[in-house]
Design a protein around this motif. Structure first.
Motif, short mmCIF file in Angstrom:
data_model
loop_
_atom_site.label_atom_id
_atom_site.label_comp_id
_atom_site.label_asym_id
_atom_site.label_seq_id
_atom_site.Cartn_x
_atom_site.Cartn_y
_atom_site.Cartn_z
N GLN A 136 62.16 -82.64 62.97
CA GLN A 136 63.21 -82.08 62.14
C GLN A 136 64.56 -82.68 62.52
O GLN A 136 64.79 -83.02 63.67
CB GLN A 136 63.27 -80.55 62.27
N ALA A 137 65.44 -82.80 61.53
CA ALA A 137 66.78 -83.32 61.75
C ALA A 137 67.76 -82.38 61.06
O ALA A 137 67.70 -82.20 59.85
CB ALA A 137 66.91 -84.74 61.20
N VAL A 138 68.65 -81.79 61.83
CA VAL A 138 69.61 -80.83 61.29
C VAL A 138 70.74 -81.58 60.61
O VAL A 138 71.22 -82.61 61.11
CB VAL A 138 70.15 -79.93 62.41
N TRP A 149 60.50 -87.07 53.75
CA TRP A 149 61.63 -86.30 54.27
C TRP A 149 61.87 -85.13 53.31
O TRP A 149 62.38 -85.31 52.20
CB TRP A 149 62.86 -87.18 54.38
N PHE A 150 61.47 -83.94 53.74
CA PHE A 150 61.66 -82.74 52.93
C PHE A 150 63.07 -82.20 53.12
O PHE A 150 63.60 -82.19 54.24
CB PHE A 150 60.64 -81.67 53.33
N HIS A 151 63.65 -81.72 52.04
CA HIS A 151 64.99 -81.14 52.06
C HIS A 151 64.83 -79.62 52.15
O HIS A 151 64.46 -78.97 51.18
CB HIS A 151 65.76 -81.51 50.80
N LEU A 152 65.09 -79.06 53.33
CA LEU A 152 64.84 -77.65 53.60
C LEU A 152 66.15 -76.91 53.76
O LEU A 152 66.99 -77.27 54.59
CB LEU A 152 63.99 -77.50 54.86
N TYR A 202 66.29 -81.59 57.53
CA TYR A 202 65.26 -82.50 57.05
C TYR A 202 63.99 -82.21 57.84
O TYR A 202 63.98 -82.30 59.08
CB TYR A 202 65.65 -83.95 57.28
N GLY A 203 62.92 -81.85 57.14
CA GLY A 203 61.61 -81.74 57.77
C GLY A 203 60.85 -83.01 57.49
O GLY A 203 60.62 -83.37 56.33
N VAL A 218 67.46 -91.86 53.27
CA VAL A 218 66.67 -90.64 53.52
C VAL A 218 67.43 -89.66 54.39
O VAL A 218 67.18 -88.46 54.37
CB VAL A 218 65.31 -90.99 54.16
N ASP A 219 68.37 -90.17 55.17
CA ASP A 219 69.19 -89.31 56.05
C ASP A 219 70.62 -89.19 55.52
O ASP A 219 71.58 -89.09 56.29
CB ASP A 219 69.19 -89.87 57.48
N PHE A 220 70.76 -89.18 54.20
CA PHE A 220 72.09 -89.20 53.57
C PHE A 220 73.00 -88.10 54.09
O PHE A 220 74.18 -88.35 54.41
CB PHE A 220 71.93 -89.08 52.05
N ALA A 221 72.52 -86.87 54.18
CA ALA A 221 73.38 -85.75 54.55
C ALA A 221 73.87 -85.83 55.99
O ALA A 221 74.88 -85.22 56.35
CB ALA A 221 72.64 -84.43 54.34
#
Length: 265
Positions: free
Chosen positions: A32-34, A52-55, A40-41, A119-122
């Protein structure tokens, strides 16, 4: 036609199968990446395919899936001068694209511009731009043609007219940038559409493997392609491959580019 998911071996018989499988994988994510909008899961296969799920937390205290982005964690490592984010209608807070220049030389912009969906835009959207960063770039193929070598490529693509302009065996065309510049949202031509991550490139096949997505049993092709001043991972649904892929051969690929930053801000 190949989809981004079939390009890495995710093929489903029905929409219901797709939804049920994605919900299950989202619940099974370990990495996971906060990020500011949530988490991101990251689901990873043994072959390198990722989702990459947007949770996002809901008002009821549960976790909602806002969307997902596919990726492949390969070997590409491209130095880019990132110039900024792309504003697109319809993107959720987790998704978006960046513009940048490949192989910045310190005196100008670089070898050529491109756009990629991050994929890690945020996790990167608030970073200061412009900035030189390292990016892993994966091209999800819409069409791919493989040739034994440069001579076979030239003979197939330009068989008759020697004076015709030719695409070099190592070349890159940022189709999404050109399409944005040539199209407008209204009849008066006042507002340009945002650029897309579509690209066409040629290059030498440095490595190749046929992988099986263990989650679905479907095969997909992975190529490491040395193009103009950059090396890209290329993924392809076998259904869109023309010709025989051989290491040392030449490839022409129409792709959608996805990227992940390899360095810290």
């Amino acid at each position: 036609m190949a989809s981004n998911l079939s390009t890495i071996g995710f093929v489903f018989a029905t929409e219901e199968d797709f939804r049920a499988t994605m919900v299950r994988y989202a619940a099974e994510t370990v990495a996971q990446a906060v990020c500011p909008p949530g988490t991101y899961g990251i689901w990873r296969s043994r072959a390198g395919a990722e989702i990459w799920f947007h949770l996002s937390p809901s008002d009821k205290g549960t976790t909602e899936i806002c969307g997902l982005t596919p990726f492949f964690d390969g070997q590409s490592d491209v130095s880019m001068k990132i110039t900024g984010a792309v504003a697109r209608n319809g993107d959720n807070p987790f998704e978006g694209a960046f513009t940048g220049w490949v192989n910045p030389d310190g005196t100008g912009e670089g070898s050529y511009p491109l756009v990629f969906d991050a994929v890690d835009f945020a996790m990167q959207a608030a970073a200061p731009w412009p900035s030189v960063r390292r990016v892993r770039l994966s091209g999800f193929a819409r069409e791919i043609a493989a040739f034994a070598d440069d001579a076979a490529y030239s003979a197939a693509r330009y068989p008759t007219d020697a004076s015709e302009p030719k695409l070099a065996p190592q070349a890159f065309i940022p189709i999404g940038l050109f399409a944005a510049a040539q199209s407008t949202d209204d009849a008066n031509g006042a507002d340009e559409k945002p650029p897309s991550s579509a690209a066409l490139f040629t290059g030498r096949i440095a490595d190749h493997r046929t992988f099986t997505n263990e989650a679905t049993g479907h095969a997909f092709e992975w190529l490491l392609v040395e193009s103009l001043d950059a090396t890209f991972d290329v993924l392809a649904d076998p259904a869109v491959v023309q010709g025989t892929i051989v290491v040392g051969g030449t490839v022409e690929a129409a792709v959608w580019l996805f990227g992940r930053f390899l360095d810290e801000t």
